[in-house]
Design an enzyme around this catalytic site. Structure first.
Site, PDB file in Angstrom:
ATOM      1  N   ASP A  77     -47.117 -42.112   4.249  1.00 36.34           N
ATOM      2  CA  ASP A  77     -47.752 -43.033   3.305  1.00 36.34           C
ATOM      3  C   ASP A  77     -47.757 -44.457   3.864  1.00 36.34           C
ATOM      4  OD1 ASP A  77     -49.098 -43.919   1.048  1.00 36.34           O
ATOM      5  OD2 ASP A  77     -47.303 -44.101  -0.185  1.00 36.34           O
ATOM      6  N   CYS A  94     -44.598 -41.558 -13.086  1.00 36.36           N
ATOM      7  CA  CYS A  94     -44.703 -42.551 -14.163  1.00 36.36           C
ATOM      8  C   CYS A  94     -43.354 -42.831 -14.821  1.00 36.36           C
ATOM      9  CB  CYS A  94     -45.690 -42.093 -15.225  1.00 36.36           C
ATOM     10  SG  CYS A  94     -47.384 -41.993 -14.630  1.00 36.36           S
ATOM     11  N   HIS A  95     -42.556 -41.778 -14.994  1.00 32.33           N
ATOM     12  CA  HIS A  95     -41.309 -41.959 -15.749  1.00 32.33           C
ATOM     13  C   HIS A  95     -40.115 -42.271 -14.859  1.00 32.33           C
ATOM     14  CE1 HIS A  95     -42.788 -41.085 -19.790  1.00 32.33           C
ATOM     15  NE2 HIS A  95     -43.598 -40.219 -19.213  1.00 32.33           N
ATOM     16  N   ASN A 126     -53.481 -44.228   3.309  1.00 32.42           N
ATOM     17  CA  ASN A 126     -52.777 -43.070   3.835  1.00 32.42           C
ATOM     18  C   ASN A 126     -53.607 -41.795   3.748  1.00 32.42           C
ATOM     19  OD1 ASN A 126     -51.829 -43.715   0.877  1.00 32.42           O
ATOM     20  ND2 ASN A 126     -51.760 -41.498   1.077  1.00 32.42           N
ATOM     21  N   THR A 155     -58.103 -44.187   1.376  1.00 38.76           N
ATOM     22  CA  THR A 155     -58.727 -45.062   0.380  1.00 38.76           C
ATOM     23  C   THR A 155     -58.499 -46.534   0.710  1.00 38.76           C
ATOM     24  OG1 THR A 155     -56.763 -44.717  -0.970  1.00 38.76           O
ATOM     25  CG2 THR A 155     -58.710 -43.422  -1.524  1.00 38.76           C
ATOM     26  N   ALA A 172     -55.669 -41.552  -3.004  1.00 43.54           N
ATOM     27  CA  ALA A 172     -55.272 -40.707  -1.868  1.00 43.54           C
ATOM     28  C   ALA A 172     -54.048 -39.847  -2.176  1.00 43.54           C
ATOM     29  CB  ALA A 172     -55.022 -41.562  -0.623  1.00 43.54           C
TER      30      ALA A 172
END
Ligand code: CA
Length: 714
Positions: free
Chosen positions: A321, A633-634, A276, A256, A199
């Site tokens: 969210d 990710c980082h 969400n 989802t 989502a």
């Protein structure tokens, strides 16, 4: 009860119809044996939440408050990967089935940890860019001699439990879209049910039921309406579409079902927890507002047909969210003198809900943590009453709970003897910022797009020396014991960082939770007092389980940090100084296994960064691009959670091939895909300049810190 007995008999008969061997038959009898409040057997852990109601309460009491101090590690098993671990193991007839990241399945001897077989679905590592929160997996389902796993690339795969060979393998999603599977499949009669995630990346959510024997699709239920021009799948979607406006389908819509799916055998219902909106910002998704069904809802479906039965929406017009994907738990509780069949959930939005699971009626809803987006839930309408300014997104207003939730997916547990639900809570705020340029206001399948400006999530610059203190104060979690009838806190453990692990309740009147400062802890179920702790050498998110083989009770937990918390919430894990390991740990009374010496976790040396060659505006642009595309990710503000490299520590070699990595995608097979479709070479260079600027800032701080340490104080 008669109805239930007949039902049980039918399930046993059906299950045994195509039965293969004695071992399988005995497992099936157990699986099919009891009502939602009963464990399948007193010795196995055969379903994701142990019993159909997912109470995660073990009836074993060999390990109890009096002797838990004698609990010791008995065996450990190192998984093949080192990304996040979120799995609940299953134990059936002395074999443990557990998963690691990349959806790898392991069958272990539950008494000693020896590997019987493993199965690697060989997921293309480039799929990492299609998910929000790392290539994690929350476990398998078991039925009819089959071990069923949802693979990260959207396949549902049934393995023969005896040797791990593939019985069937179906693609449940469109591989071109950003669908991934991290959740555990659930068994519902002769079907297995699976949802998906994505989502944050523009998909439309759904759940699908497959025949356990053949893998053939039986039904599919979409959680949000598609484009009306294509025709609605059913009347439910036509009705749901009335709560949306604008051109939501271009954005995917979201919703989802990536975690909670619970089967109620007596009512023959499947409850799903819906996620969400996509994008998060409702003003873009559905400009005139509206409830946007079935976002952030619990929906009851017929297990036979997948048809809608009832729903309860926790957060109408979801925009923060605030998923309702979190653990759904079923129990029978005496409320106002009446035994009610209830469903309980503590979703991200901070309210603890008790619903009648037959009708969907709201029985009660109270805040289990600090909440400032809503004052209360109106019991007349069943709707939350939003506070003034709840939808002001100026990048400054701190909303609690955060986008990570007051409680996320780490499972709760329930002890029928204390009547308490044990919730792993999270406590930190989030700020949201309205979009300021085009890229955030256009639907784009496959690209992270929240409809907010991600700079809102960029943490303020914190001097390295203050990070620990600030994180301890602002980013932590608690183990909370909650009375679901009185809707109030009974006890709470002091906060710990990050304390994310799920909980296990046992008839030994204990609550187990991993994660706090790297320990697995055991608590008195009535008082919360910590009675025992073992240092696991790593963080943890998953929930422990308990089982017995040959009269010996075991406690097991799959440890390892990562997932969304490390990927997006790097700030939470940063400076935590515990490395990520992916390991199964199993304990028993008198256990004497010793873990290998932990590797040296001394702080890495920061190489002296090259000079920044760009101007301030370019560095700032680099930060904006970083926050939009790289931070997931980082880590926000370059603070990684430890499963991806801290880019500030990049050496000359990395800087030399920066364009090849970021644009060219030369590291895509380790999960770092190329971004040529999303950003320009100049953008990539601006990100590099931002990384250098932040690396220099950190380097100078460290030099100052080292100088201060070298000078003896008075
Ligand atoms: Ca989400």
């Amino acid at each position: 009860m008669r109805q239930l007995t007949v039902f049980m008999l039918l399930v046993v008969l059906c299950a045994c119809g195509g039965s293969k061997d004695e071992q399988t038959t005995s497992s099936e009898s157990r699986l099919a044996s009891t009502s939602i409040a009963e464990a399948k057997s007193s010795v196995d852990w055969a379903l994701h939440g142990n019993d159909w109601g997912e109470q995660r309460h073990s009836k074993l009491d060999q390990i109890n408050r009096d002797n838990v101090k004698e609990l010791g590690l008995h065996w450990s098993f190192d998984m093949f990967t080192r990304r996040g671990v979120e799995a609940t193991p299953l134990v059936i007839d002395g074999t443990m089935y557990v998963t690691s990241s990349w959806s790898i399945v392991y069958a272990l001897d539950a008494t000693n940890g020896s590997l019987k077989w493993s199965f690697d679905p060989k997921v293309d590592r480039a799929f990492l860019a299609k998910g929000c929160c790392d290539a994690v997996n929350r476990g398998v389902a078991f039925a009819n001699g089959k071990v069923i796993v949802g693979a990260y690339d959207g396949r549902l795969i049934a393995l023969n439990a005896s040797d791990g060979s593939v019985a069937w393998d179906v693609q449940t999603t469109d591989r071109e879209q950003s669908y991934t599977i991290t959740g555990a499949p659930r068994i519902a009669g002769d079907k297995v049910i699976i949802g998906n995630g994505g989502a944050e990346l523009g998909v439309r959510g759904y759940v699908t039921a497959y025949d356990i024997e053949t893998g053939k699709q039986v039904w599919r239920f979409y959680t949000v309406p598609g484009n009306p021009a294509d025709g609605f799948e059913n009347e439910t979607m036509e009705q749901a579409a009335k709560t949306w406006n604008g051109e939501w389908w271009k954005w995917g819509g979201g919703g989802t079902v990536w975690d909670a799916i619970v089967y109620e055998p007596e009512l023959n219902l499947v409850y799903i927890g819906v996620g969400n909106g996509s994008p998060w910002n409702q003003r873009l998704r559905s400009p005139e507002g509206g409830d946007n069904l079935f976002l952030a809802s619990i929906v009851a479906l017929s297990a036979d047909s997948g048809e809608y039965v009832w729903h309860y929406q926790t957060t109408p017009g979801e925009t923060w969210d605030f998923t309702a994907t979190q653990h759904i738990m079923l129990a029978d509780l005496e409320i106002d003198g009446e035994l009610r069949k209830v469903l309980m959930q503590a979703p991200k939005n901070g309210f603890f809900y008790v619903l009648d699971r037959v009708t969907g009626e709201l029985i009660s809803a109270e805040k289990f943590t600090e909440v400032n987006w809503a004052s209360h839930v109106d019991m007349e309408t069943g709707r939350p009453v939003e506070t003034e300014g709840a939808r002001v997104f100026d990048g400054k207003k701190q909303v609690v709970p955060s986008m990570g939730g007051g409680h996320n997916w780490p499972p709760m547990s329930y002890n029928p003897a204390t009547g308490l639900v044990y919730i792993p809570t999270l406590r930190f705020p989030s700020a949201y910022l309205e979009p300021t340029d085009d890229i955030d206001t256009k639907p784009g399948q496959g690209l992270w797009n929240l409809g907010f400006n991600n700079m809102g999530m960029a943490p303020p610059p914190i001097p390295a020396k203050d990070v620990d203190a600030i994180l301890d104060q602002q980013f932590n979690g608690q183990l909370l014991a909650w009375d679901p009838i009185k809707q109030q806190q009974v006890w709470v453990q002091e906060p710990g960082r990050p304390s994310l692990g799920g909980t296990l309740s046992t008839a030994g009147m204990l609550v187990f939770q991993p994660g706090k400062h790297g320990n697995l802890t055991a608590h008195d179920a009535e008082t919360g007092a910590e009675l025992w702790a073992h240092y696991t050498q790593t963080g943890a998110m998953a929930a422990p389980i308990s089982y017995a083989v040959d009269g010996v009770q075991y406690i097991a937990v799959a440890v390892g940090f990562g997932g969304g918390f490390a990927a997006q919430g790097g700030a939470i894990a940063h400076h935590w100084k515990i490395p990520n390991r992916s390991r199964v740990l199993v304990y028993k009374l008198g256990g004497e296994h010793v873990l290998p010496d932990p590797e040296d976790v001394a702080e890495r040396e920061l190489p002296k960064p090259a000079a920044v060659t760009a101007d301030a505006a370019t560095v700032k642009h680099g930060q904006v691009i970083y926050q939009r595309h790289c931070a997931y990710c980082h880590g926000d503000g370059l603070r990684t959670g430890g499963i991806t490299p801290d880019l500030r520590y990049s050496g000359e070699g990395i800087h030399a091939i920066w364009q090849d990595i970021v644009i060219g995608g030369v590291l895509s097979q380790v999960g770092m895909v190329g971004f040529k479709d999303y950003i320009s070479a100049d953008d990539a260079e601006a990100v590099r300049q931002y990384v250098l600027a932040e690396a220099s800032r950190l380097y100078e701080e460290k030099q100052v810190g080292a100088a201060a340490q070298a000078t003896p104080s008075e």
